[in-house]
Design a protein around this motif. Structure first.
Motif, mmCIF file in Angstrom:
data_model
loop_
_atom_site.group_PDB
_atom_site.id
_atom_site.type_symbol
_atom_site.label_atom_id
_atom_site.label_comp_id
_atom_site.label_asym_id
_atom_site.label_seq_id
_atom_site.Cartn_x
_atom_site.Cartn_y
_atom_site.Cartn_z
ATOM 1 N N MET C 1 0.845 -1.186 0.000
ATOM 2 C CA MET C 1 0.000 0.000 0.000
ATOM 3 C C MET C 1 0.886 1.243 0.000
ATOM 4 O O MET C 1 1.789 1.364 0.822
ATOM 5 N N SER C 2 0.665 2.114 -0.951
ATOM 6 C CA SER C 2 1.526 3.296 -0.995
ATOM 7 C C SER C 2 1.126 4.258 0.126
ATOM 8 O O SER C 2 0.028 4.195 0.649
ATOM 9 N N THR C 3 2.044 5.132 0.445
ATOM 10 C CA THR C 3 1.803 6.041 1.559
ATOM 11 C C THR C 3 0.976 7.243 1.119
ATOM 12 O O THR C 3 1.207 7.818 0.065
ATOM 13 N N ILE C 4 0.024 7.576 1.976
ATOM 14 C CA ILE C 4 -0.848 8.710 1.709
ATOM 15 C C ILE C 4 -0.253 9.947 2.366
ATOM 16 O O ILE C 4 0.169 9.895 3.524
ATOM 17 N N LYS C 5 -0.256 11.035 1.634
ATOM 18 C CA LYS C 5 0.229 12.282 2.210
ATOM 19 C C LYS C 5 -0.943 13.048 2.815
ATOM 20 O O LYS C 5 -1.902 13.359 2.115
ATOM 21 N N ALA C 6 -0.832 13.308 4.113
ATOM 22 C CA ALA C 6 -1.900 14.025 4.801
ATOM 23 C C ALA C 6 -1.395 15.395 5.227
ATOM 24 O O ALA C 6 -0.205 15.575 5.522
ATOM 25 N N GLY C 7 -2.290 16.368 5.255
ATOM 26 C CA GLY C 7 -1.951 17.704 5.722
ATOM 27 C C GLY C 7 -3.014 18.222 6.671
ATOM 28 O O GLY C 7 -4.161 17.773 6.634
ATOM 29 N N ILE C 8 -2.601 19.133 7.530
ATOM 30 C CA ILE C 8 -3.534 19.685 8.520
ATOM 31 C C ILE C 8 -3.520 21.203 8.454
ATOM 32 O O ILE C 8 -2.479 21.834 8.634
ATOM 33 N N ILE C 9 -4.690 21.762 8.199
ATOM 34 C CA ILE C 9 -4.852 23.216 8.259
ATOM 35 C C ILE C 9 -5.407 23.556 9.642
ATOM 36 O O ILE C 9 -6.454 23.062 10.041
ATOM 37 N N GLY C 10 -4.668 24.342 10.373
ATOM 38 C CA GLY C 10 -5.060 24.626 11.758
ATOM 39 C C GLY C 10 -4.451 23.597 12.696
ATOM 40 O O GLY C 10 -5.136 23.026 13.534
ATOM 41 N N THR C 30 1.824 9.605 5.706
ATOM 42 C CA THR C 30 2.907 10.524 6.071
ATOM 43 C C THR C 30 2.289 11.894 6.313
ATOM 44 O O THR C 30 1.505 12.356 5.484
ATOM 45 N N LEU C 31 2.619 12.485 7.431
ATOM 46 C CA LEU C 31 2.147 13.856 7.667
ATOM 47 C C LEU C 31 3.045 14.769 6.848
ATOM 48 O O LEU C 31 4.227 14.939 7.148
ATOM 49 N N ALA C 32 2.469 15.324 5.779
ATOM 50 C CA ALA C 32 3.277 16.021 4.785
ATOM 51 C C ALA C 32 3.381 17.517 5.035
ATOM 52 O O ALA C 32 4.393 18.136 4.690
ATOM 53 N N ALA C 33 2.343 18.098 5.630
ATOM 54 C CA ALA C 33 2.353 19.549 5.810
ATOM 55 C C ALA C 33 1.359 19.956 6.883
ATOM 56 O O ALA C 33 0.340 19.297 7.076
ATOM 57 N N ALA C 62 -2.204 27.665 4.482
ATOM 58 C CA ALA C 62 -3.184 26.664 4.077
ATOM 59 C C ALA C 62 -2.941 26.199 2.638
ATOM 60 O O ALA C 62 -3.062 24.993 2.341
ATOM 61 N N ASP C 63 -2.575 27.104 1.757
ATOM 62 C CA ASP C 63 -2.363 26.700 0.364
ATOM 63 C C ASP C 63 -1.234 25.684 0.240
ATOM 64 O O ASP C 63 -1.327 24.740 -0.546
ATOM 65 N N ALA C 64 -0.188 25.882 1.008
ATOM 66 C CA ALA C 64 0.916 24.926 0.969
ATOM 67 C C ALA C 64 0.449 23.545 1.420
ATOM 68 O O ALA C 64 0.864 22.520 0.868
#
Lengths: 346, 346, 346, 346
Positions: C1-10, C30-33, C62-64
């Motif tokens: 299973m490939s790794t999912i990139k997750a991001g958190i705004i706030g 992976t927590l990416a941003a 947030a855009d990043a």
């Protein structure tokens, strides 16, 4: 005895509000006026609902407090009290400052630790710094009282007998102090935000807290020589109370028994300082909501080091209660008037 | 990698139960058996409802645990582990003792502080005492591991670099430690009864706590000479965590920067010990529920005294987590297996 | 299973930071941003020192986060998420909103309770509200997930079986809920200032809390008719956790046994919902730091009233954990991935 | 006014010790004797170090207390007070029972809820159950006072005006109560062991607590018909205080304003009961360490349901303070003598 009119400038901070609470039960005092910059025009009971049904006092400004009061207490951030003290002296009011502005006799210390200068130097000559158990004779009739800091009171009472005895190695005095969160006041901060403060513990202002020179001033006076010590405060997740654990090297070997006797003798006539029986250990909870200081005396035979543990309620003996004790001394009232408080057990 | 069967003797005490919790998430371990004298025959989830739906393990007796396990952990009051260790050695089980029975190399110390003698002296020759960051190389293949005490781990890690450097005045080492209430275990007492413990604070076993000789044993090994120090623990009204505030006189003046570099260098390769950036201060909450030790380094220029603050979770790095770290070392597993824990923020 | 990139705004609010903590341990992510308006440019570890040594992530805008992530989580005050959701949909990111902007299907409810209108109505058609145990089948492949409120999750899970059964008198449903202080977030207020919050307790937003219409929306769907109920939250002096004590009149007399069987059957295949054995009572501590909901079922024979007690961790099942559970459902991952958490015992 | 000699049987339990503390400050009372089965022969100050320097009283046996006192208070587990009451009546002492033995007028209720019978029925005819604000006229000159339960006082005061008005739907009265841990007494248990009680929350004795029939007895008297209600207590992680959140259906629609006026009128002459201004919400902290009850009145327009929130200090108005208030009534002293207590703010 006629009733004394008391007023509080800065009545909505924690020390001011605790002072209001205690003065309302003082047998010889009427709380005549209270002020608050933040809440002027509101009632005290709107800010603190524990006062609903107890008082209808409305928060005014500082001048109104000075006008209406025989004794003016101020509980403000440092740097604000010289003009208030001046007005009080001019109008013949007794002024009792719960803040730091008149505590340090040496202006150089005030300058170094608080970053400010004295603008009204003659006022400082009038000011009397007073921990009653150490300085009682100076208070009677004073025009300005500098009420001691909370950590300072706890630590000075814990150290006084040993430092005065000459048996302490004054190069090796370490105070590890822990204070409840009310010590940080009512101002909001992340440090005192419940989820960050609860289930947490840490020291702060390590070897740099402003109460350091004030403790040293007291101990130097007792020792007859300049004392320099290490003081580290910690933020304790409780509302009230300070415990100081104090480590002192001895100039020659001693014993728990000898130290205990020294302390018991020193404080034998004091109503507000209790030296616990040898073997007992101080607990903060036993002084909560009282003007009492409890001290237990210990000795580490393996290292020939005295260990003193002292506890006070930072808001009472460390602030509002001691301010009332000082007022009583200034005015010649019974020293314990309004202060016969028994700690709740829990 | 084949799965290792682990068992816990004394699984319903706090350290035992925390160990169970952590082992259940260990990637190379199956928790095979648990025992309890008090609750034998019940399920672990009946005693601790957080395990409902997680495990069906039934509490058995110690012999059953030894029988079913490759690695046997014991978390028991002192004085009970020699016969268990003996059986484990005879049956080829690795034995990891979270208690005190194998911690002190010198039987005289054990006799003085615990009031007991060693009955099986040859077992003590097999036992390896191991704080991994200080003693890692001794653990691999050990038959008996003496897992260090909680206060000992926190204080030894906080002192090791300075004591080893030779710059510490070993006559002037004072440890003022504060521990959460789980450190007192699950046994009931007035001291830990909620209304007496909440909103309270006090030291206990002043200069007489049993972890004292164990800290001194570690420091003496680092210093190459006998260290005698003052150790005072306090009961902190939080569930978990220890903070040690440590005061050390220097043999010659130093600086915060120099000390900080010493500490950062000493621990630079350690996953579980973090030296905070200069200026930051340790807070207990940042290590809670983890195997981490955080240390901050301070210097009192006014008295030329080093101040070290170290924090651990007493139940993890101070007990169950370090026991797993030791198991990993003994068995040649990755040292951090099962221990990649991130502290909850609150 | 490939790794999912997750991001958190706030990411520096409490829910965002808890989400970061949990995602760092997710096996497929992976927590990416991460982003923060208040702390942009700082590292996450500077804001939360528990992350020192764990992550070097820098807080961006947030855009990043949208740019770098496959799945974008937002944990923001209400009213801010429509434009973020729009960008995510346009760029093909899965958007999971931990806030309130997509929770209410009926715009009139949003208008009444939040005082705002929907600006991008077509986004709301895309949004899927999902408590997995009740709405699981709707989540797979969703572009926008409305993650439920904390009180809502606890109360809906506690009520679902009974409301769905048709045996509840829907005119007599009362929810008395108690939440830990993290529920109020990281914003400073007197209410959450430690000395005002500790040793205190009170209800707030009595019968007027914004989670009310969301609970009613869930129960109305289960009942097939409009449910109107009384909901009263209280602020509990603990860091984490919610307990809902729920009172429901029955349309005809029943028994604890019958109700318990109804609940046990309803949740028999659920990993994250446990119905306690009959006679046991829910305690908040047993779900702390987990994605679990524990429910106990009671019956007041004297008044023929069902009493349900449900508990969750408001930050995990009530926010970050359920958001991950929803992400797992959307992406077809094992529903429990990253969520096999065992509550610490203390 | 001559001084009254008071004695306490069971002075080392929490209610007994709080009573001792309050009586020591009562202007018309001397605390003449105290007893304890567990600690007979020790001083009270040895058991509770907050009394060091305050009192030298030695714990005696119950007979000594009866002998030396005009008024005898007992704070004992239920089932023990009939013989004590008998002796007091024979010797002409006023007897005030803080326990449950004389609270229920109907022996069948006592039998059902406490599992015991009345052995001295004629004593029960002498006994007067008294919440002063509801039963004041019955107390004067009473020989035996049954002092009400803590939850009972809080709930009865919160419900009295509405129940008496006839506007309450008496089939739909639900009391969700939360009490600090002192309510569980000084006896040790896992439930009140700090690490299990801190950061925890749960209901207990759901719809089966012994205070239920006592609340119903009070409300039935007010309503003029039998009231059966649902009562669920919860253990709150604070030391002191009870908050009852009370839900009552109305027989016809009303409003917050109308209910508030009803409550304000009902309690307008009461010193110890305050109805908060409309819109304010009760908080436990504002009544701590006082004999006050604060009540806030709310109305859920969406369901036409009244919501009353009442708070007391369980140890004062819920036990020791109300016992003193009752003593004052019996003896014709000012009702507030010894009870002019102002809640500490924190």
């Amino acid at each position: 005895m006629s009733t004394i009119k008391a007023g509080i400038i800065g009545a909505t901070g924690y020390a001011g509000a605790e002072l209001a609470r205690l003065l309302m039960s003082h047998p010889h005092v009427t709380l005549a006026a209270v002020s608050s910059v933040s809440y002027e025009g509101k009632t005290l009971a709107e800010i603190y609902p524990n006062f609903i049904g107890v008082t209808d006092l409305i928060l005014e400004d500082a001048d109104a407090v000075i006008e209406k009061s025989d004794v003016v207490f101020a509980s403000l951030p440092h740097g604000l009290c010289e003009p208030i003290a001046k007005k009080c002296v001019e109008k013949g009011r007794t002024f009792i400052d719960l803040g730091a502005d008149f505590r340090l006799y040496d202006e150089a210390d005030y300058n170094e630790w608080y970053g400010l200068s004295y603008k009204e130097k003659e006022l400082h000559d009038l000011a009397v710094y007073c921990i009653p158990e150490l300085d009682r004779q100076k208070a009677k009739g004073a025009k300005i009282i500098a009420n001691p800091g909370c950590y300072v009171t706890c630590s000075s009472l814990g150290l006084a007998p040993l430092v005065k005895s000459g048996l302490a190695d004054l190069k090796h005095v370490i105070i590890d102090a822990k204070s409840g969160v009310t010590g940080a006041g009512r101002g909001l901060s992340l440090t005192t935000h419940y989820p960050e403060c609860n289930e947490a513990f840490s020291p702060y202002k390590i070897a740099s807290h402003r109460h350091t020179p004030e403790i040293e001033q007291n101990l130097s006076a007792l020792a007859g020589e300049k004392v320099t010590l290490t003081f580290v405060p910690h933020l304790l997740p409780v509302n009230r109370g300070i415990v100081s654990t104090i480590y002192v090297d001895m100039t020659k070997p001693s014993s728990a028994e000898a130290l205990h006797k020294m302390y018991a003798d020193f404080y034998q006539d004091e109503e507000f300082v209790t030296v616990l029986p040898l073997g007992d250990i101080v607990n903060l909870k036993n002084v909560r909501c009282t003007n009492n200081c409890q001290i237990s005396v210990h000795y580490d035979k393996r290292t020939d080091r005295a260990i003193l543990v002292s506890a006070i309620d930072n808001m009472v003996k460390g602030a509002a209660g001691q301010a009332i004790q000082n007022m009583n001394l200034v005015l010649g009232l019974p020293e314990n008037a309004g202060l016969k408080l028994i700690a709740p057990i829990f």
